[in-house]
Design a protein around this motif. Structure first.
Motif, PDB file in Angstrom:
ATOM      1  N   VAL A  48     -41.608 -23.709 -27.388  1.00  0.00           N
ATOM      2  CA  VAL A  48     -42.905 -22.621 -26.741  1.00  0.00           C
ATOM      3  C   VAL A  48     -42.973 -21.787 -27.773  1.00  0.00           C
ATOM      4  O   VAL A  48     -42.018 -20.831 -28.076  1.00  0.00           O
ATOM      5  CB  VAL A  48     -42.533 -22.415 -25.556  1.00  0.00           C
ATOM      6  CG1 VAL A  48     -43.773 -21.544 -25.068  1.00  0.00           C
ATOM      7  CG2 VAL A  48     -42.242 -23.705 -24.570  1.00  0.00           C
ATOM      8  N   ILE A  49     -44.313 -21.804 -28.417  1.00  0.00           N
ATOM      9  CA  ILE A  49     -44.619 -20.834 -29.572  1.00  0.00           C
ATOM     10  C   ILE A  49     -45.511 -19.663 -28.617  1.00  0.00           C
ATOM     11  O   ILE A  49     -46.730 -20.340 -28.333  1.00  0.00           O
ATOM     12  CB  ILE A  49     -45.082 -21.400 -30.785  1.00  0.00           C
ATOM     13  CG1 ILE A  49     -44.187 -22.500 -31.128  1.00  0.00           C
ATOM     14  CG2 ILE A  49     -45.351 -20.369 -31.871  1.00  0.00           C
ATOM     15  CD1 ILE A  49     -44.765 -23.417 -32.306  1.00  0.00           C
ATOM     16  N   ALA A  50     -45.510 -18.580 -29.114  1.00  0.00           N
ATOM     17  CA  ALA A  50     -46.322 -17.429 -28.489  1.00  0.00           C
ATOM     18  C   ALA A  50     -46.924 -16.827 -29.630  1.00  0.00           C
ATOM     19  O   ALA A  50     -46.418 -16.474 -30.682  1.00  0.00           O
ATOM     20  CB  ALA A  50     -45.762 -16.499 -27.846  1.00  0.00           C
ATOM     21  N   ASP A  51     -48.343 -16.759 -29.662  1.00  0.00           N
ATOM     22  CA  ASP A  51     -49.203 -16.402 -30.790  1.00  0.00           C
ATOM     23  C   ASP A  51     -48.657 -15.120 -31.585  1.00  0.00           C
ATOM     24  O   ASP A  51     -48.262 -14.176 -30.392  1.00  0.00           O
ATOM     25  CB  ASP A  51     -50.444 -16.441 -30.590  1.00  0.00           C
ATOM     26  CG  ASP A  51     -51.187 -17.751 -30.315  1.00  0.00           C
ATOM     27  OD1 ASP A  51     -50.458 -18.699 -30.664  1.00  0.00           O
ATOM     28  OD2 ASP A  51     -52.213 -17.782 -29.440  1.00  0.00           O
ATOM     29  N   PRO A  52     -48.843 -14.819 -32.582  1.00  0.00           N
ATOM     30  CA  PRO A  52     -48.746 -13.364 -33.004  1.00  0.00           C
ATOM     31  C   PRO A  52     -49.719 -12.426 -32.400  1.00  0.00           C
ATOM     32  O   PRO A  52     -50.939 -13.216 -32.325  1.00  0.00           O
ATOM     33  CB  PRO A  52     -48.898 -13.436 -34.737  1.00  0.00           C
ATOM     34  CG  PRO A  52     -49.604 -14.695 -35.037  1.00  0.00           C
ATOM     35  CD  PRO A  52     -49.058 -15.825 -33.761  1.00  0.00           C
ATOM     36  N   LEU A  53     -49.724 -11.107 -32.338  1.00  0.00           N
ATOM     37  CA  LEU A  53     -50.621 -10.313 -31.434  1.00  0.00           C
ATOM     38  C   LEU A  53     -50.942  -9.435 -32.489  1.00  0.00           C
ATOM     39  O   LEU A  53     -50.402  -8.853 -33.263  1.00  0.00           O
ATOM     40  CB  LEU A  53     -49.804  -9.739 -30.352  1.00  0.00           C
ATOM     41  CG  LEU A  53     -49.165 -10.570 -29.428  1.00  0.00           C
ATOM     42  CD1 LEU A  53     -48.394  -9.863 -28.413  1.00  0.00           C
ATOM     43  CD2 LEU A  53     -50.170 -11.520 -28.733  1.00  0.00           C
ATOM     44  N   SER A  54     -52.499  -9.067 -32.282  1.00  0.00           N
ATOM     45  CA  SER A  54     -52.801  -7.815 -32.778  1.00  0.00           C
ATOM     46  C   SER A  54     -52.266  -6.441 -32.262  1.00  0.00           C
ATOM     47  O   SER A  54     -51.509  -6.351 -31.235  1.00  0.00           O
ATOM     48  CB  SER A  54     -54.488  -7.817 -32.579  1.00  0.00           C
ATOM     49  OG  SER A  54     -54.823  -7.616 -31.234  1.00  0.00           O
ATOM     50  N   SER A  55     -52.698  -5.285 -32.797  1.00  0.00           N
ATOM     51  CA  SER A  55     -52.651  -4.014 -32.073  1.00  0.00           C
ATOM     52  C   SER A  55     -52.925  -3.825 -30.727  1.00  0.00           C
ATOM     53  O   SER A  55     -52.426  -2.924 -30.262  1.00  0.00           O
ATOM     54  CB  SER A  55     -52.806  -2.881 -33.304  1.00  0.00           C
ATOM     55  OG  SER A  55     -54.360  -2.983 -33.180  1.00  0.00           O
ATOM     56  N   THR A  56     -53.806  -4.571 -30.148  1.00  0.00           N
ATOM     57  CA  THR A  56     -54.079  -4.495 -28.908  1.00  0.00           C
ATOM     58  C   THR A  56     -53.604  -5.522 -28.189  1.00  0.00           C
ATOM     59  O   THR A  56     -54.408  -5.873 -26.911  1.00  0.00           O
ATOM     60  CB  THR A  56     -55.656  -4.223 -28.726  1.00  0.00           C
ATOM     61  OG1 THR A  56     -56.428  -5.575 -29.483  1.00  0.00           O
ATOM     62  CG2 THR A  56     -56.261  -3.162 -29.583  1.00  0.00           C
ATOM     63  N   ASN A  57     -52.687  -6.314 -28.499  1.00  0.00           N
ATOM     64  CA  ASN A  57     -52.033  -7.479 -27.686  1.00  0.00           C
ATOM     65  C   ASN A  57     -52.965  -8.435 -27.527  1.00  0.00           C
ATOM     66  O   ASN A  57     -53.022  -9.139 -26.485  1.00  0.00           O
ATOM     67  CB  ASN A  57     -51.395  -6.821 -26.535  1.00  0.00           C
ATOM     68  CG  ASN A  57     -50.197  -6.047 -26.541  1.00  0.00           C
ATOM     69  OD1 ASN A  57     -49.349  -6.166 -27.731  1.00  0.00           O
ATOM     70  ND2 ASN A  57     -50.213  -4.978 -25.860  1.00  0.00           N
ATOM     71  N   GLU A  58     -53.868  -8.749 -28.544  1.00  0.00           N
ATOM     72  CA  GLU A  58     -54.715  -9.879 -28.414  1.00  0.00           C
ATOM     73  C   GLU A  58     -54.035 -10.977 -29.232  1.00  0.00           C
ATOM     74  O   GLU A  58     -53.753 -10.675 -30.522  1.00  0.00           O
ATOM     75  CB  GLU A  58     -56.149  -9.572 -29.042  1.00  0.00           C
ATOM     76  CG  GLU A  58     -57.294 -10.522 -28.892  1.00  0.00           C
ATOM     77  CD  GLU A  58     -58.403 -10.209 -29.521  1.00  0.00           C
ATOM     78  OE1 GLU A  58     -59.430 -10.553 -29.290  1.00  0.00           O
ATOM     79  OE2 GLU A  58     -58.490  -8.927 -30.166  1.00  0.00           O
ATOM     80  N   SER A  59     -54.547 -12.001 -29.010  1.00  0.00           N
ATOM     81  CA  SER A  59     -53.841 -13.321 -29.947  1.00  0.00           C
ATOM     82  C   SER A  59     -54.441 -13.320 -31.010  1.00  0.00           C
ATOM     83  O   SER A  59     -55.626 -13.129 -31.272  1.00  0.00           O
ATOM     84  CB  SER A  59     -53.982 -14.639 -28.989  1.00  0.00           C
ATOM     85  OG  SER A  59     -54.007 -15.771 -30.052  1.00  0.00           O
ATOM     86  N   MET A  60     -53.936 -13.409 -32.319  1.00  0.00           N
ATOM     87  CA  MET A  60     -54.415 -13.473 -33.630  1.00  0.00           C
ATOM     88  C   MET A  60     -55.322 -14.612 -33.674  1.00  0.00           C
ATOM     89  O   MET A  60     -56.089 -14.942 -34.813  1.00  0.00           O
ATOM     90  CB  MET A  60     -53.556 -13.495 -34.500  1.00  0.00           C
ATOM     91  CG  MET A  60     -52.619 -11.998 -34.695  1.00  0.00           C
ATOM     92  SD  MET A  60     -53.970 -10.828 -35.190  1.00  0.00           S
ATOM     93  CE  MET A  60     -54.474 -11.201 -37.059  1.00  0.00           C
TER      94      MET A  60
END
Length: 283
Positions: free
Chosen positions: A147-159
């Motif tokens: 199970v892979i979680a997307d990398p997140l932006s500085s505002t915790n948004e999926s990249m």
């Protein structure tokens, strides 16, 4: 009057010379990760600091679209004003991920300031892509579920919302073998099942994020290891036990029904026989 003008001219020239003597920052570079952007620079002339007083820095940015306007209409936005550190965080400056910008920095003292040093920056092109924010590995009936979680932006948004072509490279190998002998799987899915693995065997997995448009590749995630179960069905023994119990129960019920039917038939035959005997006795 002429003497006064000459004195003013000489004073202006001395001011220009003083401004020119204040060194400007050098070696501008950006430390980036997803949508986190920190501008760094060098300024090593400590002798000038001693002469001109306390040194600070000012950092600004301007979009390329703004730079095409006349100089007096350009709106450089200050992110760090008169800071002593030799870096400035542009993460919360509102830079558009798909925009193109000029960043600049200059040195300041109480009276003077240096000329600006500029660098261009396009986050979509230049910012480093981070690895998955988390990777979970579970053994499921002889397979491995990732199970892979997307990398997140500085505002915790999926990249993935900023880089729709983002995908993952999954590298997996048997333990204690080296990862160089492992296999690689490319996927856009966040849940992946690795099958056709050896039972009762330790496997290790690590994942990296990739974007093809600018050929971006993140560092790998942390390595996760787990042991596959023995065979494709670790619950088979339990399943067989329940099947056996269900089979025995069904057999008992069938025998009970058959016994009941035989009993009823025998009871009915006995009643008929008794009736016939009564008739014979009556005659």
């Amino acid at each position: 009057m002429k003497a006064l003008r000459c004195f003013s001219l000489l004073l202006s020239l001395s001011v220009v010379t003083a401004l020119g003597d204040l060194s400007r920052p050098q070696n501008l570079s950006l430390q980036t990760l997803n949508t986190q952007y920190v501008l760094h620079w060098d300024w090593a002339d400590d002798q000038q600091t001693a002469v001109n007083g306390t040194l600070t820095f000012t950092a600004q940015y301007l979009s390329v679209l703004q730079s095409r306007k006349a100089a007096h209409k350009q709106k450089w936005r200050t992110v760090c004003a008169d800071v002593s550190e030799r870096h400035c965080d542009f993460t919360d400056a509102g830079l558009n991920y798909w925009g193109i910008y000029y960043l600049r920095v200059r040195a300041n003292t109480a009276q003077w300031f240096s000329s600006w040093t500029n660098i261009s920056f396009c986050p979509d092109r230049d910012a480093d892509l981070g690895p998955p924010s988390s990777v979970k590995l579970t053994s499921v009936k002889g397979d491995l579920e990732i199970v892979i979680a997307d990398p997140l932006s500085s505002t915790n948004e999926s990249m993935k919302t900023l880089a729709p072509d983002m995908h993952y490279l999954i590298q997996y190998w048997k333990k204690p073998e080296d990862y160089k002998k492992g296999k690689v799987l490319k996927t856009k899915n966040n849940v992946v099942t690795l099958s056709e693995l050896d039972g009762s065997t330790w496997y290790c997995v690590r994942v990296q994020s990739c974007c093809d448009f600018y050929n971006k590749t993140s560092v790998f995630s942390d390595t996760h290891c787990t042991r596959t179960e023995d065979g494709k069905c670790s619950d088979c023994e339990m399943d067989y036990r329940w099947i056996f119990i269900a089979g025995v129960t069904a057999a008992v019920l069938v025998l009970a029904v058959i016994g009941y039917i035989i009993y009823k038939r025998n009871s009915k035959a006995g009643l008929i026989q008794k009736r016939d005997d009564w008739r014979d006795d009556g005659e």
